[in-house]
Design a protein around this motif. Structure first.
Motif, mmCIF file in Angstrom:
data_model
loop_
_atom_site.group_PDB
_atom_site.id
_atom_site.type_symbol
_atom_site.label_atom_id
_atom_site.label_comp_id
_atom_site.label_asym_id
_atom_site.label_seq_id
_atom_site.Cartn_x
_atom_site.Cartn_y
_atom_site.Cartn_z
ATOM 1 N N ALA A 181 -16.060 39.946 -8.542
ATOM 2 C CA ALA A 181 -16.217 38.805 -7.633
ATOM 3 C C ALA A 181 -15.086 37.830 -7.929
ATOM 4 N N TYR A 182 -14.776 37.013 -6.955
ATOM 5 C CA TYR A 182 -13.674 36.058 -7.094
ATOM 6 C C TYR A 182 -13.847 35.182 -8.328
ATOM 7 N N GLY A 183 -15.084 34.802 -8.542
ATOM 8 C CA GLY A 183 -15.379 33.864 -9.642
ATOM 9 C C GLY A 183 -15.134 34.432 -11.019
ATOM 10 N N THR A 184 -15.119 35.755 -11.151
ATOM 11 C CA THR A 184 -14.963 36.302 -12.503
ATOM 12 C C THR A 184 -13.563 36.863 -12.667
ATOM 13 N N HIS A 227 -22.497 34.552 -6.814
ATOM 14 C CA HIS A 227 -22.447 35.954 -7.232
ATOM 15 C C HIS A 227 -23.518 36.786 -6.557
ATOM 16 N N ASN A 245 -22.537 37.123 -3.058
ATOM 17 C CA ASN A 245 -21.272 37.837 -2.907
ATOM 18 C C ASN A 245 -21.460 39.345 -2.748
ATOM 19 N N GLU A 298 -16.661 31.531 -1.640
ATOM 20 C CA GLU A 298 -15.422 31.354 -2.405
ATOM 21 C C GLU A 298 -15.279 29.923 -2.904
ATOM 22 N N LEU A 321 -17.598 29.326 -5.649
ATOM 23 C CA LEU A 321 -17.105 29.964 -6.866
ATOM 24 C C LEU A 321 -15.953 29.172 -7.473
ATOM 25 N N SER A 322 -15.034 28.723 -6.610
ATOM 26 C CA SER A 322 -13.910 27.964 -7.163
ATOM 27 C C SER A 322 -14.399 26.627 -7.730
ATOM 28 N N SER A 332 -17.284 26.243 -9.145
ATOM 29 C CA SER A 332 -17.938 26.548 -10.413
ATOM 30 C C SER A 332 -16.933 27.052 -11.440
ATOM 31 N N ARG A 333 -15.718 27.304 -10.998
ATOM 32 C CA ARG A 333 -14.735 27.894 -11.904
ATOM 33 C C ARG A 333 -14.283 26.944 -12.995
ATOM 34 N N GLU A 352 -14.570 27.624 -16.514
ATOM 35 C CA GLU A 352 -13.758 28.647 -17.171
ATOM 36 C C GLU A 352 -12.401 28.094 -17.569
#
Lengths: 144, 750
Positions: A83-86, B526, B529, B571, B574-575, B577-578, B581
């Motif tokens: 997935a994009y997030g990982t 996720h 997704n 997306e 996710l970005s 939540s990124r 990281e």
């Protein structure tokens, strides 16, 4: 003899989709499993030219699976679906020796292109290995 | 203060001197009075002496007369017995000799013979015509029977100047003896005694001592000295002899005393001036006491007088010595008192001085502390006020007055002024009600004051506060100020502007909210997704299989379009939540902005938006992922473009804040601005003002998440057209910390 691809994903629909696309658009043989723990056994039974695996699965992580596969066959190339997030995990997978990665959701062209790239490399690799073996023979022969 | 002290000391000094003088005067009078009393007492003692001496002399005289009377009763004397008269007289004479009797004799009844015995035991019978003489004539008178007569006499043999008295007692034949068995009771002449009066008196008086040098003297009824320590006076007239001796001095006083008192048989005391006393000469005050000596039985009755005299100086000396001591003592006491007073005054003065300086110091301290408190209160960047029970201002500091009047808000820059000099507006508040300035809709109500008054417990409330167009948050602490009895006197209020704090708090809340949202979003993304990937995968596959002119192909296209929108949302999620990281990339902000500009420039031209760039050269790099930074700038610019549908100006400024060591990126539009009710929600996920399907509501959420992840800040300033018709628009400022390589950091450290 057609090259074989092993696909690992806990998601059955995904497995089927990938199988559908590959068998529909290429001549490669496809073996699928939704249980990563079966992979070592499958690898021992048969020889595969490519392993496609999801990164996030229950039971076993994609990275761990790679470690496991490498102990059985360190020559086999593999593609990670992530997935994009990982993306970071994908990067790590690349470091571990993954040939490439595809982010979900993907278009079929993307996956087909990537598979083609790997297979080209795989053929070269095999050729290389065969040549090396030939060379060894010649060397041995010249000695013998 | 000092002049008063001087005056005080001067008056004390004067008072002391006055007291001393008064003491002296009183002392002088008391001395005089004392002298009088002592003189009086002394004289009384002298009088005792004088009366005693007089009494003694009287008794002696009486004894003598008794002896002579007894002798006169003797038959041998009465009848002049030849054999025994002389012996009988000798017996009496032997006892009376000691008192100064020189001779005892008997004149017979015919007055022709005198039978006498002298103290030298001479027996004489002297013939003489006695009958014609005064004693005989006196004794013959029957009324003089048992009476005594005294007459001055002279001795033949050289006792000149010695007063001799002849004492005469008539003799009557009243005794009986063998020769004369029957008493005839006839006159038979008289018995006489020759008495050396000086001796008689001197025996008694010479021993008298009054004081140290005082003495006694005596005069007879004629005023002649019977006795005096000055021998030549004896026998002389007391009224004359003194003047003869000391002519310069007037003896009126003593003469008067002698004449009017002494010679009249009066006893008493007095004083007089004399010309001498024993060896001393000159005017001498003398104290005198006198007493009569009544010679009983004399006819006509005779009275002498005894005087005891002493110089007044005797008394004076005694008193003076005592008084001198007393005066010295007084002096000492006064001196001690003065010294004590002076030392006390000095001490008091010193103490007062110390006290004064102490008070001055304390006052100064108090002033200083008051000033300090005033400075504290006046310098505080808080609203500090006190209120009475009715909720009216009792006091207010300048900052508070300026704040409440909205003077601290600059309408030009739309900012709070950071000034330290406040105009004094406090007068406009004192006595007015708090409620007038603290509107109750901000939860600050007048009952609060009453409640604190009632309970005495402090209370802190946070309330909103509107000044002009601006909303503030204030934290007001209300404290009951109590007196010593614990009664509430006033309520002290301290209001702090916590608007910034509230903002930060909100940001914190936002950050946490977003962090948890991020986790949630990542999870959700996720989960979505995978199925989305499957859907889009199959859709893609189907689109290949079905010819485009087929209706089903159109349906599949719709499915794919909606799926792609879904994919975009995921997306973004996710970005967003990124940021949990890691990425250790370093970025050049200007370069990243350039990339973004190249993408959007075309779009800006179409939308009639002018781009103004003001990028600082040589900007330091920041620690952030360039892709993510580009995402941030793209988001902000996209929003700015959306806010200017009729065109406008987009200004992008980058600058290096050296002091804060931060890089700032300011993206400003001249658009519609963000409405007040939206301002707090702009970073919330899925909050969007765009039409459904146009925006995901995640742009600013992602932006916030990214900036926050790299320890940055994002600030907003906005004005809608209603708020400011001229300068409306929105400005976002992104602040990121400057990246320092490890080597740089080490250098800095070194």
């Amino acid at each position: 003899m057609a090259e074989k691809i092993l696909i690992v994903d806990d998601e059955m629909d995904m497995l089927e989709l990938l199988e559908l696309i590959i068998t529909d658009r290429t001549d490669y043989q496809v073996v699928t499993t939704n249980s990563p723990l079966e992979v070592p056994e499958l690898l021992k039974k048969d020889t595969f030219d490519l392993l496609i695996t999801d990164l996030r699965m229950p039971d076993i992580d994609g990275i761990e699976l790679i470690e496991m596969v490498k102990q059985i066959d360190d020559q086999i190339p593999f593609i990670i679906i992530t997935a994009y997030g990982t993306i970071e995990s994908a990067v790590e997978a690349m470091r571990k020796g993954a040939f490439d990665y595809i982010t979900k959701p993907f278009r079929q062209e993307q996956i087909l292109l990537t598979i083609e790239k790997v297979m080209k490399w795989r053929r070269l690799q095999k050729e290389n290995m065969a040549l090396k073996a030939e060379l060894e023979k010649i060397k041995k022969g010249s000695h013998g | 203060m000092f002049i008063q002290t001087k005056k005080f000391i001067l008056s004390i000094g004067l008072l002391t001197v006055a007291l001393l003088i008064a003491g002296l005067i009183v002392g002088f009078y008391s001395l005089r009075y004392m002298k009088e009393i002592v003189s009086e007492q002394f004289n009384q003692q002298q009088l005792e002496l004088a009366t005693h001496a007089g009494r003694q002399l009287e008794n002696q005289f009486l004894n003598m007369i008794q002896d002579v009377t007894i002798l006169n009763q003797s038959p041998s004397v009465q009848y002049l017995e030849k054999v025994s008269w002389a012996n009988r007289i000798k017996i009496t004479l032997s006892t009376l000799q000691e008192t100064g009797v020189l001779e005892i004799g008997r004149v017979d009844g015919s007055g022709k013979k005198c039978f006498a015995v002298t103290s030298k035991e001479e027996v004489r019978i002297v013939p003489g015509p006695y009958a014609s003489q005064e004693p005989f004539l006196w004794s013959k008178k029957p009324e003089h029977k048992n009476r005594i007569s005294l007459v001055p006499a002279n001795l033949k043999n050289g006792t000149t100047g010695r007063p001799i008295m002849k004492i005469i007692i008539p003799t009557y034949l009243e005794s009986v003896d063998d020769a004369h068995p029957v008493a005839l009771h006839r006159y038979a002449g008289y018995i006489y005694l020759l008495l050396d009066t000086r001796y008689f008196v001197a025996e008694m008086l010479k021993e008298i001592r009054s004081g140290k040098t005082g003495y006694a003297w005596a005069i007879d009824n004629d005023g002649n000295f019977i006795y005096h320590p000055v021998p030549e006076f004896i026998g002389k007239n007391a009224f004359e002899v003194r003047g003869q001796r000391e002519a310069k001095i007037s003896f009126d006083q003593i003469n008067r005393i002698q004449k009017e008192k002494m010679l009249r048989g009066v006893q008493g005391t007095s004083s007089y001036v004399s010309g001498w006393h024993r060896g001393m000469r000159g005017n001498i005050n003398k104290l005198i006491a006198y007493a009569p000596v009544r010679l009983r039985g004399t006819s006509p009755s005779i009275t002498w007088a005894v005087a005891v005299v002493a110089p007044a100086t005797e008394v004076d000396e005694v008193i003076h010595a005592a008084y001198l001591w007393q005066f010295i003592m007084q002096g000492f006491i006064i001196f001690a008192i003065i010294l004590g007073s002076l030392s006390i005054i000095g001490y008091e003065w010193q103490y007062a001085k110390t006290l004064k300086s102490e008070v001055e110091r304390k006052t100064k301290d108090l002033q200083r502390s008051e000033e300090q408190y005033k400075k504290l209160v006046e310098g505080a960047q808080d609203i500090i006020f006190s209120a009475d029970r009715q909720g009216r201002f009792l006091s207010l500091n300048r900052y508070g007055a300026n704040f409440l009047r909205g003077e601290l808000f600059d309408p030009e820059t739309q900012e709070s002024l950071k000034t330290r000099h406040y105009v004094d507006h406090t007068g406009k508040f004192i006595g007015k009600e708090l409620a007038e300035f603290f509107p109750p809709n901000g939860f600050f109500h007048p009952q609060l004051i009453e409640e604190i008054w009632r309970t005495g417990r402090p209370k802190t409330i946070e309330h909103t506060f509107k000044i002009r167009a601006n909303d503030y948050w204030l934290s007001t602490q209300l404290i009951a100020i109590k007196d010593d009895q614990g009664l509430v006197q006033e309520v002290l209020g301290i209001s702090r502007d916590i608007t910034e704090k509230k903002k930060i708090e909100k940001q914190m809340i936002n950050t946490e909210k977003l962090a948890s949202l991020g986790l949630l979003a990542a999870g959700v993304a996720h989960e979505i997704n995978n199925p989305l990937g499957v859907i889009l995968g199959y859709c893609d596959y189907m689109l290949d299989k079905i010819p485009p002119e087929d209706k089903v192909h159109k349906v599949l296209e719709k499915i794919e379009r909606q799926g792609n929108h879904c994919k975009k949302v995921v997306e973004n999620l996710l970005s967003f939540s990124r940021y949990t990281e890691h990425s250790d990339t370093i970025s050049d902000i200007n370069l990243n902005l350039g990339n973004v500009f190249s993408v959007v420039e075309n779009n800006l031209m179409i939308k009639k938006i002018q781009l103004k760039k003001n990028l600082e050269a040589n900007l330091p790099r920041v620690k952030a992922d360039p892709v993510q930074l580009q995402q941030v700038f793209l988001n902000l610019i996209t929003n700015a473009v959306a806010a200017m549908p009729k065109g406008g100006t987009l200004t992008v400024i980058t600058r290096w804040n050296i002091y804060a060591d931060k890089v700032e990126v300011v993206i400003t539009d001249t658009g519609t601005g963000i409405r007040k009710e939206h301002r707090e929600k702009i970073y919330d996920p899925f909050f969007t003002t765009k039409k459904v399907g146009e925006g995901t509501g995640l742009g600013l959420t992602v932006t916030y998440g990214i900036i926050d992840h790299y320890q940055g800040l994002i600030q907003l300033e906005t004005k809608t057209e209603e708020e400011d018709p001229v300068n409306h628009g929105t400005s976002f400022t992104v602040i990121l910390p400057v990246y320092h390589s490890k080597r740089e950091a080490e250098k800095k450290g070194a």
